[in-house]
Scaffold this motif. Sequence first.
Motif, PDB file in Angstrom:
ATOM      1  N   LYS A 196       0.822  -1.214   0.000  1.00 34.30           N
ATOM      2  CA  LYS A 196       0.000   0.000   0.000  1.00 34.30           C
ATOM      3  C   LYS A 196       0.854   1.262   0.000  1.00 34.30           C
ATOM      4  O   LYS A 196       0.597   2.206  -0.757  1.00 34.30           O
ATOM      5  CB  LYS A 196      -0.927  -0.006   1.211  1.00 34.30           C
ATOM      6  N   GLU A 197       1.862   1.293   0.846  1.00 37.10           N
ATOM      7  CA  GLU A 197       2.695   2.483   0.952  1.00 37.10           C
ATOM      8  C   GLU A 197       3.425   2.781  -0.354  1.00 37.10           C
ATOM      9  O   GLU A 197       3.575   3.940  -0.752  1.00 37.10           O
ATOM     10  CB  GLU A 197       3.708   2.310   2.094  1.00 37.10           C
ATOM     11  N   GLU A 198       3.866   1.735  -1.033  1.00 36.20           N
ATOM     12  CA  GLU A 198       4.555   1.919  -2.314  1.00 36.20           C
ATOM     13  C   GLU A 198       3.592   2.429  -3.385  1.00 36.20           C
ATOM     14  O   GLU A 198       3.958   3.293  -4.196  1.00 36.20           O
ATOM     15  CB  GLU A 198       5.196   0.604  -2.750  1.00 36.20           C
ATOM     16  N   TYR A 199       2.377   1.889  -3.400  1.00 32.35           N
ATOM     17  CA  TYR A 199       1.366   2.392  -4.339  1.00 32.35           C
ATOM     18  C   TYR A 199       1.133   3.892  -4.135  1.00 32.35           C
ATOM     19  O   TYR A 199       1.127   4.677  -5.079  1.00 32.35           O
ATOM     20  CB  TYR A 199       0.038   1.659  -4.139  1.00 32.35           C
TER      21      TYR A 199
ATOM     22  N   VAL B  37      -5.847   1.862  -0.908  1.00 38.02           N
ATOM     23  CA  VAL B  37      -5.732   1.556  -2.334  1.00 38.02           C
ATOM     24  C   VAL B  37      -6.734   0.454  -2.646  1.00 38.02           C
ATOM     25  O   VAL B  37      -6.518  -0.720  -2.325  1.00 38.02           O
ATOM     26  CB  VAL B  37      -4.302   1.102  -2.699  1.00 38.02           C
ATOM     27  N   PHE B  38      -7.845   0.820  -3.256  1.00 39.75           N
ATOM     28  CA  PHE B  38      -8.876  -0.161  -3.570  1.00 39.75           C
ATOM     29  C   PHE B  38      -8.510  -0.930  -4.834  1.00 39.75           C
ATOM     30  O   PHE B  38      -8.010  -0.359  -5.808  1.00 39.75           O
ATOM     31  CB  PHE B  38     -10.233   0.505  -3.736  1.00 39.75           C
ATOM     32  N   GLU B  39      -8.807  -2.218  -4.808  1.00 39.71           N
ATOM     33  CA  GLU B  39      -8.378  -3.095  -5.903  1.00 39.71           C
ATOM     34  C   GLU B  39      -9.536  -3.773  -6.610  1.00 39.71           C
ATOM     35  O   GLU B  39      -9.519  -3.941  -7.838  1.00 39.71           O
ATOM     36  CB  GLU B  39      -7.426  -4.153  -5.344  1.00 39.71           C
ATOM     37  N   LYS B  40     -10.570  -4.192  -5.880  1.00 39.00           N
ATOM     38  CA  LYS B  40     -11.667  -4.926  -6.507  1.00 39.00           C
ATOM     39  C   LYS B  40     -12.898  -4.813  -5.620  1.00 39.00           C
ATOM     40  O   LYS B  40     -12.841  -4.366  -4.469  1.00 39.00           O
ATOM     41  CB  LYS B  40     -11.296  -6.392  -6.705  1.00 39.00           C
ATOM     42  N   GLY B  41     -14.030  -5.211  -6.182  1.00 33.49           N
ATOM     43  CA  GLY B  41     -15.272  -5.179  -5.426  1.00 33.49           C
ATOM     44  C   GLY B  41     -16.159  -6.344  -5.794  1.00 33.49           C
ATOM     45  O   GLY B  41     -16.009  -6.970  -6.855  1.00 33.49           O
ATOM     46  N   ASN B  42     -17.108  -6.627  -4.908  1.00 27.75           N
ATOM     47  CA  ASN B  42     -18.086  -7.677  -5.173  1.00 27.75           C
ATOM     48  C   ASN B  42     -19.350  -7.374  -4.375  1.00 27.75           C
ATOM     49  O   ASN B  42     -19.289  -7.197  -3.154  1.00 27.75           O
ATOM     50  CB  ASN B  42     -17.538  -9.052  -4.771  1.00 27.75           C
TER      51      ASN B  42
ATOM     52  N   ILE C 144     -16.162  -3.740  -1.106  1.00 24.81           N
ATOM     53  CA  ILE C 144     -14.994  -3.397  -1.898  1.00 24.81           C
ATOM     54  C   ILE C 144     -13.762  -3.781  -1.081  1.00 24.81           C
ATOM     55  O   ILE C 144     -13.798  -3.792   0.154  1.00 24.81           O
ATOM     56  CB  ILE C 144     -15.020  -1.889  -2.270  1.00 24.81           C
ATOM     57  N   TYR C 145     -12.676  -4.121  -1.783  1.00 26.92           N
ATOM     58  CA  TYR C 145     -11.492  -4.683  -1.117  1.00 26.92           C
ATOM     59  C   TYR C 145     -10.250  -3.884  -1.502  1.00 26.92           C
ATOM     60  O   TYR C 145     -10.081  -3.493  -2.660  1.00 26.92           O
ATOM     61  CB  TYR C 145     -11.310  -6.146  -1.515  1.00 26.92           C
ATOM     62  N   ASP C 146      -9.376  -3.663  -0.512  1.00 22.44           N
ATOM     63  CA  ASP C 146      -8.137  -2.956  -0.817  1.00 22.44           C
ATOM     64  C   ASP C 146      -7.028  -3.947  -1.162  1.00 22.44           C
ATOM     65  O   ASP C 146      -7.239  -5.162  -1.164  1.00 22.44           O
ATOM     66  CB  ASP C 146      -7.742  -2.010   0.319  1.00 22.44           C
ATOM     67  N   THR C 147      -5.854  -3.417  -1.472  1.00 24.28           N
ATOM     68  CA  THR C 147      -4.746  -4.266  -1.913  1.00 24.28           C
ATOM     69  C   THR C 147      -4.198  -5.146  -0.801  1.00 24.28           C
ATOM     70  O   THR C 147      -3.432  -6.070  -1.068  1.00 24.28           O
ATOM     71  CB  THR C 147      -3.612  -3.396  -2.482  1.00 24.28           C
ATOM     72  N   ASP C 148      -4.591  -4.857   0.452  1.00 24.66           N
ATOM     73  CA  ASP C 148      -4.214  -5.723   1.562  1.00 24.66           C
ATOM     74  C   ASP C 148      -5.246  -6.812   1.806  1.00 24.66           C
ATOM     75  O   ASP C 148      -5.088  -7.632   2.719  1.00 24.66           O
ATOM     76  CB  ASP C 148      -4.050  -4.894   2.847  1.00 24.66           C
ATOM     77  N   GLY C 149      -6.319  -6.814   1.010  1.00 28.39           N
ATOM     78  CA  GLY C 149      -7.369  -7.818   1.160  1.00 28.39           C
ATOM     79  C   GLY C 149      -8.432  -7.460   2.184  1.00 28.39           C
ATOM     80  O   GLY C 149      -9.330  -8.263   2.458  1.00 28.39           O
TER      81      GLY C 149
END
Length: 400
Positions: free
Chosen positions: A3-6, A24-29, A33-38
């Motif tokens: 996350k920090e690098e993004y 940092v959001f990555e995907k949703g369902n 919604i889910y971030d890059t850390d899950g």
Amino acid sequence: MNKEEYIATAEESLFHVYNRFPVVFEKGNGVHIYDTDGKEYLDFASGIGVMAFGYNDGEYKQALMDQIDKITHTSNLYYHPPMISAAKKLCQVSGMDKVFFTNSGAEAIEGAIKTAKKYAYLRDGFAGHEIIAMEHSFHGRTVGSLSVTGTEHYREPFLPLMDGVRFANFNDLDSVKAQITDKTCAIIMETVQGEGGLYPAEADFLQGVRDLCDAHDILLILDEIQCGMGRTGYMFAWQKYGVKPDIMTCAKALGAGVPVGAFALTDRVAEHSLVPGDHGTTYGGNPLVCAAVDKTLDMMENRHITDHVKELTPYFEKALDGLVAKYDFMTGRRGMGLMQGIVIDARIPVGSIVTKALEAGLIVLSAGGNVLRLLPPLVIEKEDIDHMVEILTGVCDIIS
């Protein structure tokens, strides 16, 4: 990247005009919604009222993939089936007669302003007409849309803006009457003020403005960008009042996730305003976004979204009223349908609630300086409302 690098990479390249949250959001369902850390978040913001069906809806996704396989762009020099179908359906559900597709809500406002000015120009034979807008309104960030936005701190750094804008008080008919001159060509307002603090128009006020417009041949422009597309339990909020505009703007949930807006108008206005060469857009109404609009309108109808919103609204309002009754720093609730706000006492910064809710896995918004704004996907269920209350209760217990 973590996350920090993004975030560090983003800040190297992106123009810093947003104070983004460190997520940092990555995907949703569905409604999550889910971030890059899950980490999972319950979404009660829906991309500021955009994601009507939530995330990763199979039917919606397939419609866009099918269109990508065909064609995504032609320009407005030619016809294409998605635009034709989407325009017909939007006219049917809105009761308007003609549609112009744009890339955004702000562009829809720009088109509505130009249409009203051209209508008055053709009627009177001269330019220099005026528009009445509402205090505490929000219509966009472009020069034209900012000119009719009734919040001074948004406008001040960019003055001078468009000339000939007068501001009246929302839900104060006498205030509107006082601003009318022989140069007035349009009155513009949100049917439900969003950024200004979740204020619905009062029925007598909206009808009164309509009557003033009819008496003076002034065009009524209703901004349905946030409150439209089923959010209030009606396809468009003005339909609850039975007060039809001359021009209507919409965007956000119109495409349920792709950048598209529109302004719609009556035949009378369309026949006496813009002509070829007066207005245009390269990307507006391209096949991809119109396929999204077409599918969105189908899904709204086939899934009975407005009925679902009407059915769920009392449960939603009761849940929010329960929070207001429990916490003394919550002083009231207002809104319509699944567009609701909780008024927060000035001693508690609403931003702190938004931030702590995000940390706890709930996405909410603010509005009007002291209002906690909730704009969930229109497909939420009672259990999602219960989950929202559970998370927000935990946050409020800490704050109080």
